[in-house]
Motif scaffolding. Structure first.
Motif, PDB file in Angstrom:
ATOM      1  N   GLU A 305      13.930 -12.654  71.019  1.00  0.00           N
ATOM      2  CA  GLU A 305      12.711 -12.268  71.737  1.00  0.00           C
ATOM      3  C   GLU A 305      11.489 -13.018  71.198  1.00  0.00           C
ATOM      4  OE1 GLU A 305      12.109 -11.157  74.422  1.00  0.00           O
ATOM      5  OE2 GLU A 305      10.342  -9.897  74.554  1.00  0.00           O
ATOM      6  N   ASP A 358       9.449  -7.363  73.905  1.00  0.00           N
ATOM      7  CA  ASP A 358      10.352  -6.217  73.773  1.00  0.00           C
ATOM      8  C   ASP A 358      11.562  -6.630  72.937  1.00  0.00           C
ATOM      9  OD1 ASP A 358      12.145  -4.188  74.062  1.00  0.00           O
ATOM     10  OD2 ASP A 358      12.239  -4.251  76.253  1.00  0.00           O
ATOM     11  N   ARG A 361      15.237  -6.029  74.142  1.00  0.00           N
ATOM     12  CA  ARG A 361      15.762  -6.554  75.413  1.00  0.00           C
ATOM     13  C   ARG A 361      16.940  -7.498  75.175  1.00  0.00           C
ATOM     14  NH1 ARG A 361      12.577  -8.809  79.206  1.00  0.00           N
ATOM     15  NH2 ARG A 361      10.495  -8.437  78.341  1.00  0.00           N
ATOM     16  N   CYS A 363      18.196 -10.962  75.843  1.00  0.00           N
ATOM     17  CA  CYS A 363      17.456 -12.205  76.140  1.00  0.00           C
ATOM     18  C   CYS A 363      18.274 -13.230  76.911  1.00  0.00           C
ATOM     19  CB  CYS A 363      16.934 -12.819  74.858  1.00  0.00           C
ATOM     20  SG  CYS A 363      15.395 -12.085  74.326  1.00  0.00           S
TER      21      CYS A 363
END
Ligand code: HEM
Length: 425
Positions: A305, A358, A361, A363
Motif C-alpha cells: 500500500e 488503506d 487493502r 493491492c
C-alpha cells in the motif's frame, strides 16, 4: 492546496509536469487525464505520449514486442550498438539475461536481513527529546545504499564514488535540469569503474580489462559470492563458451543495479513513513504488530500500500516498434511513450477507492514494480528490507513527528522527498 481526490482542470496543451503544484500532488491532474484525455502528447521536454489509464498501461507492459525499451539501430547506421543491460534490453537478449542474472541476484541476497539490521542499527541517530533529524539524509538514503553495496559486494572505498556518480545520473534523468551531458559522462565513468572492478576479479581479462585496470586505481576488491563478483565470474566462465556474457555485460548490469537498487527504496521509506504518520490508526497497527512480533502477517500489505499510494517511480519509458492503435489513438512507429504507473495505481477502474490510504487493502493491480517481462527483480529485496528499516526505527523511537513540511524532489518521473525533518520526542 487541493487534496488527492479533488478535481483539477488541466489544459493539456499547457500541461507542465514540472509545476510545483503538480510535483506536490500529481493525483488530481492524473484523475483529470484519465477521465478526459487518457493519452496525451507532451511536446515540451519529453516529446512523448503520456498514458494514464491502468488498462492502457497494462496493454503496453504486456506487449513487450510492440512497446520496446530501445528501437533497433537502423541497418547501415553509424551509431554503435551499445552493450545493453537487463533493464535496457528487449526480446531474446532480455530473456537470456534474466535467466542468467536471476539466480545470481538470489544468491547475492542470501542472509540480507542480518546485513540490513546491522546497517540500520548503526544508522539510528543518537538523539534526545526535541532533536530534529533529516530522516532522508541520515537513514532513508544511507540504509538502502549500504544494503545495496552489500548485495553487489562493493567495499565502502569504491562505493562512495559510485553513489556520487549514481546521484549525478539520476539527476540527469530530468530533461528540465539540462544535466544530460553530465549524466552521460557519469554513466561512462561508472561503467568503466565497474568494468575495472570486474577486470581485476577476472584474471585473464584481455585488452579491455587491462586498459580499465590501468585507468583506475582500485582501492579495494570485490567481495566474492556477491553480485558483481558472481557476474564477473560468469564472464570468466563464458569466455570461449556458448554463454554470451562479457566484462562489458558485467559493467552494464552493475550500472543498472546501482541505478535502480536504492533511490527507489529511499523514496518509499520517506513517503511511506509520512503516509503512516498522517494516518495514526495505521501507524498504531504497524507499531503494535512490531511490538507483538506479528508484523510478518501485515507487512506485505503495508509495504504494497505504501508503494501503491506513492510509487517511487511514476513514469516508465517505452518506444513503439510498429505503428499501433492504443485507446483510440494511432501511435506511429518510433514514437516514445511515457507509461504513468503512478496514475494507473490510482485508477478506480482497477483499484477500489484508490485515493484512500488503506494498509488492509488487497493491492492486486498495484504497478509500482512494473509489470510483464521487466517487472522489478529487486522486489523481494525491498520487501525484506523495508520492514526491518521501520521496525528498527519504531523500536528505538516510539514517538516522533514531522517537524516541517517535507521537500519533494522535482523530477516528475519519480516521487519522493529530498528532505524530511523529524522531531524526536
Ligand atoms: C522500492 C523499490 C523499487 C521499486 C519501486 C522498483 C521499481 C521498478 C520498476 C517500476 C521496474 C520496471 C522498469 C520498466 O519496466 O521499465 C523495475 C525494474 C528493475 N528493478 Fe526495480 N524497483 C525497486 C527496487 C529495486 C532493487 C532493490 C533492485 C536491485 C537491487 C532493483 C533492480 C531492478 C532491475 C535490474 C530492473 C530491470 C528488470 C528487467 O528489466 O527485467 N529494483 N524496478
Amino acid at each position: 492546496m487541493k487534496n488527492d481526490s479533488e478535481p483539477a482542470f488541466v489544459d493539456p496543451a499547457n500541461f507542465d509536469p514540472h509545476a510545483p503544484a503538480f510535483i506536490a500532488n500529481p493525483y488530481a491532474s492524473y484523475k483529470w487525464f484519465r477521465e478526459n484525455e487518457p493519452i496525451v502528447w507532451l511536446e515540451k521536454d519529453y516529446q512523448s505520449y503520456w498514458v494514464f489509464r491502468h488498462e492502457d498501461v497494462i496493454q503496453i507492459l504486456d506487449n513487450s514486442d510492440i512497446w520496446v525499451k530501445e528501437l533497433e539501430v537502423e541497418e547501415g547506421s553509424k551509431k554503435p550498438a551499445l552493450t545493453k543491460s537487463l533493464f535496457a534490453s528487449d526480446g531474446h537478449r532480455h530473456a537470456q539475461l534474466r535467466e542468467l542474472l536471476g539466480p545470481l541476484f538470489r544468491e547475492s541476497t542470501e542472509g540480507l536481513e542480518l546485513a540490513v539490521s546491522a546497517i540500520a542499527e548503526g544508522l539510528i541517530p543518537d538523539t534526545k527529546p526535541g532533536d530534529i533529524v533529516n530522516f532522508i539524509a541520515e537513514y532513508a538514503h544511507p540504509l538502502p545504499s549500504q544494503s545495496l553495496a552489500h548485495v553487489l559486494g562493493i567495499n565502502p572505498g569504491s562505493w562512495s564514488t559510485i553513489v556520487h556518480l549514481v546521484n549525478r545520473i539520476i539527476l540527469a534523468n530530468d530533461p528540465a535540469q539540462g544535466k544530460l551531458a553530465r549524466g552521460v559522462a557519469g554513466g561512462a565513468v561508472l561503467s568503466m569503474r565497474f568494468g575495472a572492478l570486474a577486470a581485476a576479479f577476472v584474471e585473464d581479462h584481455g585488452l579491455l580489462g587491462t586498459a580499465l585496470e590501468a585507468l583506475f586505481e582500485l582501492p579495494e576488491q570485490l567481495q566474492p559470492g556477491k553480485m558483481v563478483s558472481l557476474m564477473s565470474d560468469l564472464a570468466k566462465r563464458s569466455n570461449g563458451s556458448e554463454v554470451d556474457f562479457t566484462i562489458k555485460d558485467v559493467s552494464a548490469n552493475a550500472v543498472s543495479l546501482a541505478l535502480a537498487g536504492y533511490f527507489t527504496t529511499t523514496h518509499v521509506m520517506g513517503t511511506g513513513l509520512v503516509n503512516l504518520l498522517n494516518h495514526p490508526e495505521s501507524l498504531d497497527t504497524v507499531k503494535k504488530a512490531f511490538e507483538s512480533n506479528s508484523s510478518s502477517e501485515i507487512m506485505p500489505n503495508v509495504v504494497s500500500e505504501m508503494l501503491r499510494y506513492d510509487a517511487p517511480i511514476h513514469v516508465l519509458d517505452r518506444f513503439a516498434n510498429e505503428t499501433t492503435q492504443l485507446g483510440g489513438v494511432t501511435i506511429e512507429k518510433g514514437k516514445k511513450i511515457a507509461v504513468v504507473i503512478g496514475s494507473a495505481n490510482r485508477d478506480p477502474d482497477a483499484i477500489d477507492d484508490p485515493d484512500k490510504f488503506d494498509i488492509s487493502r488487497n493491492c492486486n493491480g498495484m504497478l509500482s514494480f512494473g509489470h510483464g517481462i521487466h517487472q522489478c527483480i529487486g522486489e523481494q529485496m525491498l520487501r525484506r528490507e523495508l520492514p526491518i528499516a521501520l521496525e528498527c526505527l519504531f523500536t528505538k523511537f516510539p514517538s516522533f513527528e514531522i517537524a516541517e513540511p517535507p521537500t519533494w524532489q522535482t523530477d516528475p518521473y519519480f516521487r519522493g522527498y529530498t528532505d524530511l525533518q523529524l522531531r524526536f520526542k
